[in-house]
Motif scaffolding. Structure first.
Motif, PDB file in Angstrom:
ATOM      1  N   LEU A 216       0.800  -1.235   0.000  1.00  0.00           N
ATOM      2  CA  LEU A 216       0.000   0.000   0.000  1.00  0.00           C
ATOM      3  C   LEU A 216       0.831   1.283   0.000  1.00  0.00           C
ATOM      4  N   PHE A 217       2.021   1.235   0.619  1.00  0.00           N
ATOM      5  CA  PHE A 217       2.683   2.495   0.971  1.00  0.00           C
ATOM      6  C   PHE A 217       3.872   2.864   0.080  1.00  0.00           C
ATOM      7  N   GLY A 218       4.099   4.180  -0.041  1.00  0.00           N
ATOM      8  CA  GLY A 218       5.225   4.692  -0.812  1.00  0.00           C
ATOM      9  C   GLY A 218       5.890   5.848  -0.086  1.00  0.00           C
ATOM     10  N   ASP A 219       7.099   6.189  -0.526  1.00  0.00           N
ATOM     11  CA  ASP A 219       7.874   7.282   0.079  1.00  0.00           C
ATOM     12  C   ASP A 219       7.597   8.595  -0.667  1.00  0.00           C
ATOM     13  N   ALA A 220       7.520   9.696   0.071  1.00  0.00           N
ATOM     14  CA  ALA A 220       7.282  11.014  -0.549  1.00  0.00           C
ATOM     15  C   ALA A 220       7.277  12.091   0.519  1.00  0.00           C
ATOM     16  N   ALA A 221       7.415  13.327   0.075  1.00  0.00           N
ATOM     17  CA  ALA A 221       7.206  14.474   0.965  1.00  0.00           C
ATOM     18  C   ALA A 221       6.345  15.496   0.246  1.00  0.00           C
ATOM     19  N   GLY A 222       5.505  16.172   1.029  1.00  0.00           N
ATOM     20  CA  GLY A 222       4.698  17.272   0.499  1.00  0.00           C
ATOM     21  C   GLY A 222       4.807  18.444   1.454  1.00  0.00           C
ATOM     22  N   ALA A 223       4.669  19.648   0.942  1.00  0.00           N
ATOM     23  CA  ALA A 223       4.803  20.817   1.819  1.00  0.00           C
ATOM     24  C   ALA A 223       3.875  21.934   1.363  1.00  0.00           C
ATOM     25  N   ALA A 224       3.529  22.782   2.319  1.00  0.00           N
ATOM     26  CA  ALA A 224       2.696  23.949   2.019  1.00  0.00           C
ATOM     27  C   ALA A 224       3.204  25.126   2.849  1.00  0.00           C
ATOM     28  N   VAL A 225       3.104  26.324   2.287  1.00  0.00           N
ATOM     29  CA  VAL A 225       3.385  27.534   3.059  1.00  0.00           C
ATOM     30  C   VAL A 225       2.043  28.165   3.408  1.00  0.00           C
ATOM     31  N   VAL A 226       1.836  28.402   4.708  1.00  0.00           N
ATOM     32  CA  VAL A 226       0.586  29.016   5.173  1.00  0.00           C
ATOM     33  C   VAL A 226       0.901  30.409   5.707  1.00  0.00           C
ATOM     34  N   GLY A 227       0.149  31.387   5.232  1.00  0.00           N
ATOM     35  CA  GLY A 227       0.390  32.767   5.656  1.00  0.00           C
ATOM     36  C   GLY A 227      -0.884  33.585   5.605  1.00  0.00           C
ATOM     37  N   PRO A 228      -0.810  34.860   5.998  1.00  0.00           N
ATOM     38  CA  PRO A 228      -2.016  35.698   6.036  1.00  0.00           C
ATOM     39  C   PRO A 228      -2.489  36.098   4.632  1.00  0.00           C
ATOM     40  N   CYS A 229      -3.784  36.347   4.496  1.00  0.00           N
ATOM     41  CA  CYS A 229      -4.350  36.814   3.217  1.00  0.00           C
ATOM     42  C   CYS A 229      -4.137  38.322   3.117  1.00  0.00           C
ATOM     43  N   ALA A 230      -3.782  38.764   1.923  1.00  0.00           N
ATOM     44  CA  ALA A 230      -3.708  40.211   1.691  1.00  0.00           C
ATOM     45  C   ALA A 230      -5.142  40.747   1.636  1.00  0.00           C
ATOM     46  N   PRO A 231      -5.338  42.050   1.950  1.00  0.00           N
ATOM     47  CA  PRO A 231      -6.703  42.613   1.874  1.00  0.00           C
ATOM     48  C   PRO A 231      -7.299  42.383   0.479  1.00  0.00           C
ATOM     49  N   GLY A 232      -8.524  41.934   0.450  1.00  0.00           N
ATOM     50  CA  GLY A 232      -9.196  41.709  -0.839  1.00  0.00           C
ATOM     51  C   GLY A 232      -8.947  40.338  -1.436  1.00  0.00           C
ATOM     52  N   ASP A 233      -7.981  39.606  -0.907  1.00  0.00           N
ATOM     53  CA  ASP A 233      -7.691  38.259  -1.422  1.00  0.00           C
ATOM     54  C   ASP A 233      -8.780  37.301  -0.944  1.00  0.00           C
ATOM     55  N   GLN A 234      -9.420  36.624  -1.887  1.00  0.00           N
ATOM     56  CA  GLN A 234     -10.522  35.727  -1.516  1.00  0.00           C
ATOM     57  C   GLN A 234     -10.035  34.342  -1.070  1.00  0.00           C
ATOM     58  N   SER A 235      -8.743  34.026  -1.368  1.00  0.00           N
ATOM     59  CA  SER A 235      -8.223  32.715  -0.956  1.00  0.00           C
ATOM     60  C   SER A 235      -8.220  32.633   0.558  1.00  0.00           C
ATOM     61  N   GLU A 236      -8.582  31.456   1.096  1.00  0.00           N
ATOM     62  CA  GLU A 236      -8.661  31.350   2.556  1.00  0.00           C
ATOM     63  C   GLU A 236      -8.793  29.895   2.991  1.00  0.00           C
ATOM     64  N   ILE A 237      -8.161  29.581   4.113  1.00  0.00           N
ATOM     65  CA  ILE A 237      -8.474  28.305   4.789  1.00  0.00           C
ATOM     66  C   ILE A 237      -9.744  28.600   5.590  1.00  0.00           C
TER      67      ILE A 237
END
Ligand code: UT7
Length: 337
Positions: free
Chosen positions: A163-184
């Motif tokens: 079932l299993f494999g090797d890998a890495a994933g990454a994300a940068v999380v930061g504040p939204c600029a005013p007016g930016d609709q992207s959001e967690i």
């Protein structure tokens, strides 16, 4: 209370170059299995394994470079490292510390968690909260796994090993600029420790007396991951849809408003059942397990990166990310991309 909103600024992933096909598992390791069995039950065609000398932190370094590039962020701007892995380079300190030294960002706080297949979501929840308080501004969230060195690559261990494999994933999380609709928008997390032993690695551990690595660990196979596959399967197909609906309800949203589901990848058959339960059409359900197997905490950032690269994940989309795994732990994130 701060009114800062938080978003995923960029994602990236890395897999080691060595591809191990289902046929390779038979040829190289002598496992009594077949491409047909594995594909039929899981959808997996191949996975990647590290070569000698390559560590968990090495994979994370490569994935993080890509996430920073995608986010347009310099490594000097990172102010917190959050690291999920069930296959650490060493028992302690956490692999985040080894990563921090290799990545070259001294002084930045570094923390490991052990939440297996839900690890990325647990960290995303933390990163979201920490950015919203204003305490941190550029959090590097990493999921990295070297499964190949911990599996029982013999016929006895075949139910888990394939079932299993090797890998890495990454994300940068930061504040939204005013007016930016992207959001967690939010992350919803759960756990049920009554099922801890349905998918676990027993040894080494300080529950053993008098020493944490029992002398017979190899013979009893307590040094290899063990899984009650059917129980895992049944709980996964129940919990993943349930928590997606919980997240949607929290925002008074409907499933039909979700543009893309980027789920954890434990088994293609689990995801097909989840999609069916949620009435999500195939083209809105993004799977990567065929090429990578189950890469645990690395899986969701791999899915996000691949979906973006293939033009299936676009700015403004509403994205749901459910996961389920050992613990049992499960959860779902809802993100405006
Ligand atoms: O993030 C969470 C991670 N894990 C999961 O999500 C896994 C969830 N569970 C599953 O996906 C499934 O339970 C598996 C794919 C792991 C197994 O499928 P299953 O239909 O539950 O198979 P089984 O364990 O009931 O085994 C059926 C047969 C057995 O042989 P007998 O007793 O019927 O003769 C097994 O020994 O299949 C055999 N088997 C295999 N045969 C070939 C088990 N593993 C393999 C294999 N190749 N790799």
């Amino acid at each position: 209370m701060s009114n800062v909103r938080s978003k995923i600024m960029g994602v990236g992933y890395y897999v080691p170059p060595r591809v191990v096909t289902n046929d390779d598992l038979v040829k190289l390791y002598g496992i009594d299995t077949s491409d047909e069995w594995i594909q039929q039950r899981t959808g997996i065609q191949q996975r990647h394994y590290v070569d000698p000398g390559v560590t968990n932190a090495d994979l994370a370094v490569e994935a993080s470079k890509k996430a920073l590039d995608a986010a347009g962020v310099k490594k000097e701007e990172i102010d917190f490292i959050l690291y999920a892995t069930l296959s650490p380079d060493h028992e302690f300190p956490g692999t985040s510390c080894f990563f921090q030294a290799k990545f070259g960002i001294p002084g930045v706080p570094a923390m490991d968690i052990r939440n297996q297949c839900t690890g990325f979501l647990y960290l995303l929840s933390m990163a979201n909260a920490l950015v919203r308080t204003g305490q941190y501004k550029r959090i590097l969230v990493i999921g990295s796994e070297v499964h190949s060195r911990g599996l029982d690559l013999s016929t006895q261990g075949r139910d888990v090993a394939v079932l299993f494999g090797d890998a890495a994933g990454a994300a940068v999380v930061g504040p939204c600029a005013p007016g930016d609709q992207s959001e967690i928008l939010s992350v919803h997390l759960h756990a049920d420790g009554e099922h801890a032993k349905d998918l676990w690695l027993e040894a080494p551990g300080c529950a053993f007396h008098p020493f944490r690595l029992p002398k017979d660990a190899l013979e009893t196979r307590s040094i290899y991951p063990q899984m009650n596959g059917k129980t895992v399967f049944l709980n996964a197909v129940r919990r993943m849809p349930e928590v997606v609906l919980e997240a949607l309800k929290h925002h008074n949203l409907k499933m039909s408003e979700v543009d893309l589901v980027v789920p954890h990848q434990a088994n293609l058959r689990i995801n097909e059942a989840v999609a069916k339960f949620l009435s999500v059409p195939e083209e809105k359900f993004f799977n990567t397990i065929q090429r990578f197997g189950n890469t645990t905490a690395a899986t969701i950032p791999i899915g996000l990166s691949e979906a973006a690269a293939q033009g299936k994940l676009k700015k403004g989309m509403l994205v749901a990310m459910p996961a389920f795994g050992s613990g049992f732990t499960w959860g779902a994130a809802l993100v405006r991309w």
